[in-house]
Design a protein around this motif. Structure first.
Motif, PDB file in Angstrom:
ATOM      1  N   VAL A 110     -22.314  26.613  26.824  1.00  0.00           N
ATOM      2  CA  VAL A 110     -22.857  26.409  25.674  1.00  0.00           C
ATOM      3  C   VAL A 110     -22.069  25.123  24.877  1.00  0.00           C
ATOM      4  N   VAL A 111     -20.806  25.075  24.932  1.00  0.00           N
ATOM      5  CA  VAL A 111     -20.092  24.045  24.156  1.00  0.00           C
ATOM      6  C   VAL A 111     -20.559  22.762  24.726  1.00  0.00           C
ATOM      7  N   VAL A 112     -20.637  22.481  26.191  1.00  0.00           N
ATOM      8  CA  VAL A 112     -20.972  21.269  26.981  1.00  0.00           C
ATOM      9  C   VAL A 112     -22.298  20.815  26.466  1.00  0.00           C
ATOM     10  N   VAL A 113     -23.149  21.910  26.710  1.00  0.00           N
ATOM     11  CA  VAL A 113     -24.801  21.516  26.596  1.00  0.00           C
ATOM     12  C   VAL A 113     -24.967  21.077  24.858  1.00  0.00           C
ATOM     13  N   ILE A 114     -24.223  21.663  23.925  1.00  0.00           N
ATOM     14  CA  ILE A 114     -24.326  21.194  22.779  1.00  0.00           C
ATOM     15  C   ILE A 114     -23.736  19.863  22.310  1.00  0.00           C
ATOM     16  N   ASP A 115     -22.581  19.625  23.127  1.00  0.00           N
ATOM     17  CA  ASP A 115     -21.753  18.572  23.191  1.00  0.00           C
ATOM     18  C   ASP A 115     -22.736  17.234  23.534  1.00  0.00           C
ATOM     19  N   LEU A 116     -23.232  17.564  24.825  1.00  0.00           N
ATOM     20  CA  LEU A 116     -24.217  16.661  25.439  1.00  0.00           C
ATOM     21  C   LEU A 116     -25.306  16.496  24.738  1.00  0.00           C
ATOM     22  N   SER A 117     -26.007  17.263  23.929  1.00  0.00           N
ATOM     23  CA  SER A 117     -27.332  17.167  23.353  1.00  0.00           C
ATOM     24  C   SER A 117     -27.362  16.671  22.014  1.00  0.00           C
ATOM     25  N   MET A 118     -26.366  16.893  21.504  1.00  0.00           N
ATOM     26  CA  MET A 118     -26.375  16.441  19.915  1.00  0.00           C
ATOM     27  C   MET A 118     -26.485  14.767  19.830  1.00  0.00           C
ATOM     28  N   PRO A 119     -25.736  14.095  20.567  1.00  0.00           N
ATOM     29  CA  PRO A 119     -26.026  12.502  20.520  1.00  0.00           C
ATOM     30  C   PRO A 119     -27.555  12.267  20.679  1.00  0.00           C
ATOM     31  N   LEU A 120     -28.172  12.909  21.560  1.00  0.00           N
ATOM     32  CA  LEU A 120     -29.599  12.495  22.069  1.00  0.00           C
ATOM     33  C   LEU A 120     -30.352  12.948  20.641  1.00  0.00           C
ATOM     34  N   VAL A 121     -30.173  13.939  20.047  1.00  0.00           N
ATOM     35  CA  VAL A 121     -31.206  14.336  18.904  1.00  0.00           C
ATOM     36  C   VAL A 121     -30.738  13.529  17.716  1.00  0.00           C
ATOM     37  N   VAL A 122     -29.366  13.033  17.314  1.00  0.00           N
ATOM     38  CA  VAL A 122     -29.032  12.229  16.232  1.00  0.00           C
ATOM     39  C   VAL A 122     -29.904  10.912  16.508  1.00  0.00           C
ATOM     40  N   ARG A 123     -29.822  10.344  17.752  1.00  0.00           N
ATOM     41  CA  ARG A 123     -30.269   9.167  18.252  1.00  0.00           C
ATOM     42  C   ARG A 123     -32.003   9.071  18.053  1.00  0.00           C
ATOM     43  N   ALA A 124     -32.564  10.236  18.366  1.00  0.00           N
ATOM     44  CA  ALA A 124     -33.928  10.331  18.280  1.00  0.00           C
ATOM     45  C   ALA A 124     -34.139  10.492  16.794  1.00  0.00           C
ATOM     46  N   PHE A 125     -33.606  10.958  15.995  1.00  0.00           N
ATOM     47  CA  PHE A 125     -33.784  11.153  14.552  1.00  0.00           C
ATOM     48  C   PHE A 125     -33.747   9.921  13.798  1.00  0.00           C
ATOM     49  N   ARG A 126     -32.193   9.146  14.089  1.00  0.00           N
ATOM     50  CA  ARG A 126     -32.294   7.851  13.293  1.00  0.00           C
ATOM     51  C   ARG A 126     -33.345   6.869  13.720  1.00  0.00           C
ATOM     52  N   MET A 127     -33.677   6.988  15.189  1.00  0.00           N
ATOM     53  CA  MET A 127     -34.625   5.807  15.642  1.00  0.00           C
ATOM     54  C   MET A 127     -36.216   6.138  15.458  1.00  0.00           C
ATOM     55  N   HIS A 128     -36.257   7.329  14.753  1.00  0.00           N
ATOM     56  CA  HIS A 128     -37.663   8.047  14.554  1.00  0.00           C
ATOM     57  C   HIS A 128     -38.471   7.780  15.926  1.00  0.00           C
ATOM     58  N   GLU A 129     -37.785   8.302  16.949  1.00  0.00           N
ATOM     59  CA  GLU A 129     -38.484   8.177  18.249  1.00  0.00           C
ATOM     60  C   GLU A 129     -39.849   9.148  18.368  1.00  0.00           C
ATOM     61  N   MET A 130     -40.791   8.364  18.909  1.00  0.00           N
ATOM     62  CA  MET A 130     -42.107   8.990  19.077  1.00  0.00           C
ATOM     63  C   MET A 130     -42.492   9.157  20.555  1.00  0.00           C
ATOM     64  N   SER A 131     -43.299  10.000  20.844  1.00  0.00           N
ATOM     65  CA  SER A 131     -43.682  10.032  22.059  1.00  0.00           C
ATOM     66  C   SER A 131     -44.562   8.746  22.634  1.00  0.00           C
ATOM     67  N   ASN A 132     -44.572   8.420  23.838  1.00  0.00           N
ATOM     68  CA  ASN A 132     -44.961   7.173  24.281  1.00  0.00           C
ATOM     69  C   ASN A 132     -46.474   7.343  24.342  1.00  0.00           C
ATOM     70  N   ASN A 133     -47.086   8.465  24.501  1.00  0.00           N
ATOM     71  CA  ASN A 133     -48.635   8.844  24.513  1.00  0.00           C
ATOM     72  C   ASN A 133     -49.324   8.511  23.083  1.00  0.00           C
ATOM     73  N   ALA A 134     -50.260   7.824  23.263  1.00  0.00           N
ATOM     74  CA  ALA A 134     -51.098   7.650  21.804  1.00  0.00           C
ATOM     75  C   ALA A 134     -51.285   8.943  21.213  1.00  0.00           C
ATOM     76  N   GLY A 135     -51.206   8.955  19.815  1.00  0.00           N
ATOM     77  CA  GLY A 135     -51.147  10.074  19.235  1.00  0.00           C
ATOM     78  C   GLY A 135     -50.243  11.314  19.568  1.00  0.00           C
TER      79      GLY A 135
END
Length: 198
Positions: free
Chosen positions: A106-131
């Motif tokens: 649990v600790v490893v997954v949270i540690d590895l996934s949080m940077p992905l979440v933060v980056r996606a939030f900061r960059m306002h990452e959107m799906s590559n699909n139209a709409g």
């Protein structure tokens, strides 16, 4: 031990509440999927956003209900092997599994996934699909789901230690005679009756 058992009961209540709430996401996914299929067949229209929300909801159900599933003792176990041992040995096997495998994972997954979440939030990452939809909410389900699973793991650990001290009944015993599907059907029926009376 009493404060720890109180904490365990609070975590169990949280997991139960999340499990009941997440069950409604299954209905939402089914309705969206059916509606999207009907619109596609009848009007020859489709929406990438509606397609993506279906797998967002699936991810939410799968990840957020993991703690609830652990509470209900519904996760896959090695009962064929562990069932040959005494109850105390089975409890010790669970304690080792929780401490050595579940909680570190649990600790490893949270540690590895949080940077992905933060980056996606900061960059306002959107799906590559139209709409398509914004991505960070679905990414956030991973650390949130594992956090809830870790909390329930702590609760299960407390209950197993308390059982070894003779303070609680067998925590590995399933407390329900009905299947999850039967309980969900009964819950939906009760909610419909409440709504009908209101």
């Amino acid at each position: 031990m009493a404060p720890l058992l109180t904490l365990s009961r609070l975590i169990d209540r949280l997991s139960e509440w999340v499990g009941r709430w997440v069950a409604w996401l299954v209905l939402a996914a089914v309705l969206i999927s059916a509606g999207n299929a009907i619109v596609r067949k009848v009007f020859d229209q489709s929406s990438n956003g509606l397609l993506e929300i279906q797998w967002y909801l699936f991810a939410a159900v799968f990840l957020l209900a993991a703690g609830y599933t652990l509470l209900r003792q519904e996760h896959v176990k090695i009962d064929v092997i562990a069932g040959r041992f005494s109850k105390r040995t089975q409890i010790w096997i669970d304690i080792v599994g929780i401490c050595v495998f579940l909680l570190p994972f649990v600790v490893v997954v949270i540690d590895l996934s949080m940077p992905l979440v933060v980056r996606a939030f900061r960059m306002h990452e959107m799906s590559n699909n139209a709409g398509g939809l914004v991505r960070w909410p679905v990414f956030a389900l991973l650390p949130l789901g594992f956090f809830l699973l870790g909390l329930q793991g702590i609760s299960e650990l407390i209950k197993r230690l308390a059982f070894l001290r003779g303070l609680v009944p067998d925590p590995m015993q399933r407390h329900v005679a009905k299947t999850a599907e039967e309980e969900l059907a009964e819950y939906v029926r009760l909610q419909a009756e409440k709504a009908g009376r209101a």
